[in-house]
Design an enzyme around this catalytic site. Sequence first.
Site, PDB file in Angstrom:
ATOM      1  N   HIS A 201      30.156  22.584  49.619  1.00 51.12           N
ATOM      2  CA  HIS A 201      29.061  23.432  50.645  1.00 51.12           C
ATOM      3  C   HIS A 201      28.889  22.476  52.092  1.00 51.12           C
ATOM      4  O   HIS A 201      28.814  22.774  53.631  1.00 51.12           O
ATOM      5  CB  HIS A 201      28.775  24.598  50.315  1.00 51.12           C
TER       6      HIS A 201
ATOM      7  N   TYR B 202      28.737  22.187  56.524  1.00 49.76           N
ATOM      8  CA  TYR B 202      27.606  22.360  57.710  1.00 49.76           C
ATOM      9  C   TYR B 202      27.910  20.448  58.385  1.00 49.76           C
ATOM     10  O   TYR B 202      27.464  20.845  59.591  1.00 49.76           O
ATOM     11  CB  TYR B 202      26.344  22.422  57.093  1.00 49.76           C
TER      12      TYR B 202
ATOM     13  N   HIS C 149      38.710  33.441  56.265  1.00 51.82           N
ATOM     14  CA  HIS C 149      37.917  33.128  56.578  1.00 51.82           C
ATOM     15  C   HIS C 149      36.953  31.419  57.142  1.00 51.82           C
ATOM     16  O   HIS C 149      36.896  31.730  57.855  1.00 51.82           O
ATOM     17  CB  HIS C 149      36.261  33.224  55.784  1.00 51.82           C
ATOM     18  N   PHE C 150      37.851  30.620  56.107  1.00 52.77           N
ATOM     19  CA  PHE C 150      38.018  29.245  56.763  1.00 52.77           C
ATOM     20  C   PHE C 150      38.039  29.290  58.070  1.00 52.77           C
ATOM     21  O   PHE C 150      38.388  27.894  58.645  1.00 52.77           O
ATOM     22  CB  PHE C 150      37.373  28.252  56.189  1.00 52.77           C
ATOM     23  N   HIS C 151      39.792  30.273  58.135  1.00 53.65           N
ATOM     24  CA  HIS C 151      40.237  29.631  59.106  1.00 53.65           C
ATOM     25  C   HIS C 151      39.156  30.262  60.938  1.00 53.65           C
ATOM     26  O   HIS C 151      39.688  29.990  61.814  1.00 53.65           O
ATOM     27  CB  HIS C 151      41.566  30.442  59.464  1.00 53.65           C
TER      28      HIS C 151
ATOM     29  N   ARG D 284      44.406  33.303  47.120  1.00 53.90           N
ATOM     30  CA  ARG D 284      45.258  31.816  48.318  1.00 53.90           C
ATOM     31  C   ARG D 284      46.054  30.608  47.421  1.00 53.90           C
ATOM     32  O   ARG D 284      46.086  30.727  46.247  1.00 53.90           O
ATOM     33  CB  ARG D 284      43.655  31.175  48.925  1.00 53.90           C
ATOM     34  N   ARG D 285      46.556  29.847  47.883  1.00 50.34           N
ATOM     35  CA  ARG D 285      47.021  28.922  47.822  1.00 50.34           C
ATOM     36  C   ARG D 285      48.074  28.734  46.855  1.00 50.34           C
ATOM     37  O   ARG D 285      48.613  28.793  45.686  1.00 50.34           O
ATOM     38  CB  ARG D 285      46.389  27.865  46.954  1.00 50.34           C
TER      39      ARG D 285
END
Lengths: 168, 550
Positions: free
Chosen positions: B220, B224, B371-373, B436-437
């Site tokens: 995580h 950041y 989300h992370f895209h 996912r994946r």
Amino acid sequence: MHLHKYEKIWLTFGIGSLLVFLIVLGIGAFYQGTQPPSCLVTIDPQNVQAHESFKEESLGLQKVGENEYVVNVLASAFQYNLGKDDKGSPVRTIRIPKGANVTFQATTTDVVHGFQIAGTNVNMMLEPGYISDFETTLDNPGEYTILCNEYCGIGQHTMSAVLEVYEP
Amino acid sequence: MISKRIEKPDARLSIGFIYIAFIALFLGGLMGLLQTLVRSGEFTLPFGIGYYQILTAHGVLLGLVLTTYFIIGFQYTLMSKSVGMSEKQRKWAWISFTMMVIGTLMSGTMILLGKANVLYTFYAPLQAHPIFYIGLALFVVGTWISCFVNFSQLRQWKKKYPGEKSPLMAFMVVINMLIWLISTLGVAATVVLQYIPWSLGMVEEIDILVSRTLFWYFGHPLVYFWLLPAYMAWYTIIPKIIGGKIFSDSLARLAFILFLLFSIPVGFHHQLTEPGIDPFWKYIQVVLTFMVTIPSLITAFSMFATFEMTGRKKGYTGLFRWLKGLPWKDVRFLAPFIGMVAFIPGGAGGLINASNQLNGVIHNTIWVTGHFHLTVATTVVLTFFGISYWLIPVLTGRKLTKQINKLGIIQTFIWAVGMTIMSGSMHIEGLLGAPRRSAFSNYGGTQQAQEWVGYQIAQAIGGSILFIGILLMVYIFIKLAFRTPKGEEEFPVAEYADPTERTPKVFENWRLWIGIAAVLILIAYTIPFIDIIQNAPPGSPGFKWPIGNT
């Protein structure tokens, strides 16, 4: 350090709503008991049959009480073992009456797997050495896909089964 | 803010890192395109290439190679600009670069050979070739050298200017490298102490939950580490580009300190649905996770304060008319701005993901990929593109031309459209329960799985648009690095709105902040980690056949 007046309002509002939000989460978890699946029971991953719930004859749907069921699932790359039917062939579909209390209990014999019933809140990781469980009531009749949602190898997308919730 | 010229040898160092980042962008982007095509169900990969092989390559190339190399390269220019670099430091920086490249090549070769189809999270007991893990370790140790080079750059400057507050850019770089150093201790521990001996056959078994906990202790803060360089550009560079000033030095520093404190003791929120971890400790880390919303709220306020003050200074009034005073036709502003906008739904999605019990609705569904895209692949990447338009010409001694600026605006637009389609359909499909994946599957022919296919086709359309965006960006990169006219491009460094503002001295008390960060980590992890070890089940042998590593 100088803070602009508007910034003070903004941060007070932001941090205030954060506190309310975290308290709501905490009440949900500790007072109402909606915790994320966190079973702490361990098992020998190379000898899961030693545990009573994962013996060949215990796998799949078990009625344990009036309107109360347990589903024992043994995952391995790339399938869920849900026991055998009367004819001796592997069970691919589990049928549960609407509104019954069901506990899904699962573990893995090899790598890390997922256990998710799409369209429900049942979603947990299966890790070698641990039993995962999820207790729920399924109120909406229909057909649901059980699938592995954690990468377990090149056949991961073939790992699935079906759950049918029927009107009793 | 003190600003020096970027000397030629410093420029060569930074551009070295950035070359690799753009090669990774092209290759990783191609893998991403292929994935979306496969999952639409209309396309199969040629030459026996596996879906999970390209998925591993995509994650490693874009999540680790593109980001880390771009960030370290960019941070070196910020350090050269604000505090300078000595010959010795430069030598160590090149050693760091070389180790990182050797490590990347080792791991990359194993992925190409199909010996490491383990995805970028490489969860045990899936077992890749030992060289994959050794390459990873070498890469991480290489980055550590860069951490210490950056630390020594600031220390040297402080010696030269005793009592003065450190330049904001250098302060921010040091915070980010501290986060990286502290968090990679976890992944290095699991790779060196667990994976390498186990994959070499020196030990039979591996403790799964320990390895996962150490991985997510790193996993995580990693996000950041990606995000903070974007914040550096937003705080210290964007105000100059739009003709404004930095809203507040102390607020910027406070935001970064809060990230140092709260971005690390939070890994359990990636493990919420896992057995073997007490739910009390999961909740504690959920609370700590949410603390990082505070520095992001501070940042949002500072950004829009700068925008509004700049617009009003240019004579635009009214509740929203000041927006007209912003340079929308300047790609150095537009690309990061679109990135900021994407962080609103991106951040909101992140709140959902970390919400203890609500996590069960989306955990490991393709919602998370969506989300992370938004966060990494839009907010961070568009800001990195926005930086590239001036940074590459600065480093290569060329000019950003009008034509490239126009192409950049088109590129930003293509990215926004492609990502809205792809990420949007991922979010919806994930809420419907799709994982996912996963390669294309009809999941035994259920009705649900049929409903998902339409969203997967939409992802292939979005993915194709994004790949056009990547091709255009690579073209722009080549132009800026080798083709546009020679000249001196401006390195934008913003000034403070209020130069007399006094920043509290305590912000530079590194011992204090590192100490508090360490205490928070110990509070969040000590007891649950001891529990995990004391109640450990028998370990797991390695499994090679499921990933085709035979």
